[in-house]
Scaffold this motif. Structure first.
Motif, short mmCIF file in Angstrom:
data_model
loop_
_atom_site.label_atom_id
_atom_site.label_comp_id
_atom_site.label_asym_id
_atom_site.label_seq_id
_atom_site.Cartn_x
_atom_site.Cartn_y
_atom_site.Cartn_z
N THR A 101 -19.80 95.03 -28.46
CA THR A 101 -20.64 94.28 -27.49
C THR A 101 -20.21 92.97 -27.55
O THR A 101 -20.38 92.04 -26.59
CB THR A 101 -22.30 94.43 -28.08
N SER A 102 -20.13 92.24 -28.72
CA SER A 102 -19.99 90.90 -28.87
C SER A 102 -18.43 90.70 -28.31
O SER A 102 -18.36 89.67 -27.52
CB SER A 102 -19.79 90.55 -30.46
N ASN A 103 -17.35 91.42 -28.65
CA ASN A 103 -16.15 91.18 -28.07
C ASN A 103 -16.05 91.15 -26.46
O ASN A 103 -15.37 90.58 -25.95
CB ASN A 103 -15.09 91.82 -28.74
N GLN A 104 -16.93 92.38 -26.07
CA GLN A 104 -17.14 92.22 -24.58
C GLN A 104 -17.57 91.09 -24.14
O GLN A 104 -17.04 90.43 -23.01
CB GLN A 104 -17.65 93.49 -24.16
N ALA A 105 -18.45 90.43 -24.60
CA ALA A 105 -19.10 89.24 -24.10
C ALA A 105 -18.13 88.09 -24.25
O ALA A 105 -18.13 87.09 -23.72
CB ALA A 105 -20.25 88.74 -25.15
N LEU A 106 -17.18 88.19 -25.26
CA LEU A 106 -16.12 87.00 -25.52
C LEU A 106 -15.38 87.14 -24.50
O LEU A 106 -14.57 86.21 -24.05
CB LEU A 106 -15.59 87.08 -26.82
N PHE A 107 -14.84 88.53 -24.07
CA PHE A 107 -13.81 88.69 -23.20
C PHE A 107 -14.60 88.08 -21.73
O PHE A 107 -13.68 87.40 -21.04
CB PHE A 107 -13.87 90.25 -22.78
N PHE A 136 -11.99 93.18 -36.31
CA PHE A 136 -11.99 92.35 -35.18
C PHE A 136 -11.02 93.32 -33.92
O PHE A 136 -11.76 93.37 -32.82
CB PHE A 136 -11.17 91.11 -35.28
N ILE A 137 -10.00 93.90 -34.64
CA ILE A 137 -9.19 94.81 -33.71
C ILE A 137 -10.17 95.94 -33.12
O ILE A 137 -9.96 96.42 -31.94
CB ILE A 137 -7.91 95.32 -34.41
N MET A 138 -10.84 96.71 -34.11
CA MET A 138 -11.44 97.96 -33.71
C MET A 138 -12.56 97.32 -32.72
O MET A 138 -13.02 98.17 -31.65
CB MET A 138 -12.17 98.55 -34.80
N SER A 139 -12.98 96.33 -32.92
CA SER A 139 -14.36 95.82 -32.10
C SER A 139 -13.71 95.58 -30.51
O SER A 139 -14.25 95.91 -29.42
CB SER A 139 -14.88 94.61 -32.38
N SER A 140 -12.60 95.02 -30.56
CA SER A 140 -11.61 94.93 -29.15
C SER A 140 -11.61 96.11 -28.38
O SER A 140 -11.78 96.25 -27.41
CB SER A 140 -10.78 93.87 -29.39
#
Length: 371
Positions: A101-107, A232-236
């Motif tokens: 959810t956080s990394n989608q927000a960062l994308f 980080f990688i798994m989150s992305s």
């Protein structure tokens, strides 16, 4: 073969539905057109009727603080999981619920930054995008901006819009297994496809993005271990996979379900006339916009790319008669499910434009600038 008649504006159009055993080139084809994309015309119409909309354009100062908070949260979770195996249920649960959810927000923060909507100066947006990129784990922000600008300027263009699936993808991934693979590994398709279609110029911003990201990853691994970087990688990966927020990738421009319209018989490279061209951008107004900088307001965003996320609902309210009649997506989760398991929905369901004739000089200029 079945003949279908469709009446539009007092004119009757006849369609031929191909038989199930028709050749693959008949069954499988994009919605080809030479008509211009709809957003430029609608922008002109809205500005003519509501000139005050122009005042909504400009950067949003408070966005940077939200981005800072998301980046900090990701580093805190990575530190917390530094001694936890990536195969542990706690690691995977946090990577899916918080990390993805956080990394989608960062994308999508990088998406806002690509339109210079966080700071007044373009350079400051580029630098901050490199910072927002850190929890993604791989350098991404510098390449995203030029490719995304091409998507806006040449939407549907056969040569310049890298958001479109290639013919190779559509041919091999339009079956059930292929669509499940595509939805599961979306992040790889969107990351790798542009390099095979349109090359962009490598700049010092790209170099800075790579150096800062690798340096950050190195320091984190040395200090916290490989598990922190694995988070980080798994989150992305999960952010671009079967995650509710990832539904926007498919929802934005695929012509799905009731939005499908009969295809005209292919003639002179065109399958869809102006009157019957399906809508090719779809908005979503649900609660997940709270986690994704209102990216669901996608018709509004394409009409006015330089209006920040906080003001897109205001744009829709002002020009409601322009947006209310347009097709809408009600569920990003539903989009993923229907895309995978409804036979009518495939990777062929995108509007494409024969851009070589229209943009040949611009393609040559792009090549010259990169040489």
């Amino acid at each position: 073969m079945e003949s279908i008649k469709h009446r539009v504006s007092n004119q009757t159009y006849t369609f031929v539905t191909p038989a199930a055993d028709a050749p693959i080139e008949v069954l499988n084809e994009f919605y080809w057109t030479k008509e211009a994309e709809p957003h430029v015309l609608r922008r002109k119409q809205i500005l003519a009727k509501y000139p005050e909309v122009a005042k909504l354009t400009g950067y949003e100062t408070k966005t940077k603080w939200y981005v800072l908070g998301v980046v900090l949260l990701q580093f805190l979770v990575a530190y917390y999981l530094r001694d936890t195996s990536p195969l542990a249920w706690k690691f995977m649960a946090l990577a899916y619920i918080i990390g993805a959810t956080s990394n989608q927000a960062l994308f999508l923060a990088i998406h806002e930054l690509s339109h210079n909507l966080l700071f007044k100066k373009p350079l400051h947006n580029k630098i901050f995008a490199i910072f927002a990129n850190l929890p993604i784990g791989v350098p991404y922000s510098a390449s995203f901006q030029p490719y995304h600008q091409l998507h806006h300027k040449f939407m549907g263009d056969h040569y310049l819009d890298t958001d479109l699936p290639t013919k190779f993808e559509a041919m091999f991934l339009s079956n059930l297994l292929g669509k499940v693979l595509f939805a599961t590994f979306q992040i790889f398709f969107y990351a790798l496809r542009p390099m095979f279609i349109t090359q962009i110029q490598f700049t010092y911003i790209h170099l800075l993005n790579i150096v800062v990201q690798i340096a950050t990853d190195y320091v984190m691994v040395q200090s916290w271990g490989w598990n922190a970087l694995a988070y980080f990688i798994m989150s992305s990966f999960l952010a671009g996979s079967l995650h509710p927020c990832a539904g926007h990738f498919i929802a934005e421009h695929y012509v799905l379900n009731e939005n499908n319209k009969p295809r005209q018989e292919r003639k002179d490279g065109i399958t869809i006339s102006k009157e019957l061209l399906p809508a090719e951008t779809y908005s979503y107004y649900g609660s997940l916009n709270l986690l994704t900088w209102n990216v669901g307001y996608h018709n509004e965003h394409h009409d006015f790319p330089y209006i920040a996320w906080t003001k897109l609902p205001q744009l829709r309210e002002i020009a409601s008669e322009f947006y209310d009649p347009l097709p809408q997506v009600t569920s990003w989760c539903g989009v993923i499910w229907c895309f995978m398991f409804n036979d009518v929905n495939t990777l062929w369901n995108r509007v494409r434009r024969t851009g070589k004739e229209r943009h040949g000089s611009r393609i040559r200029n792009l090549d010259q600038n990169q040489s």
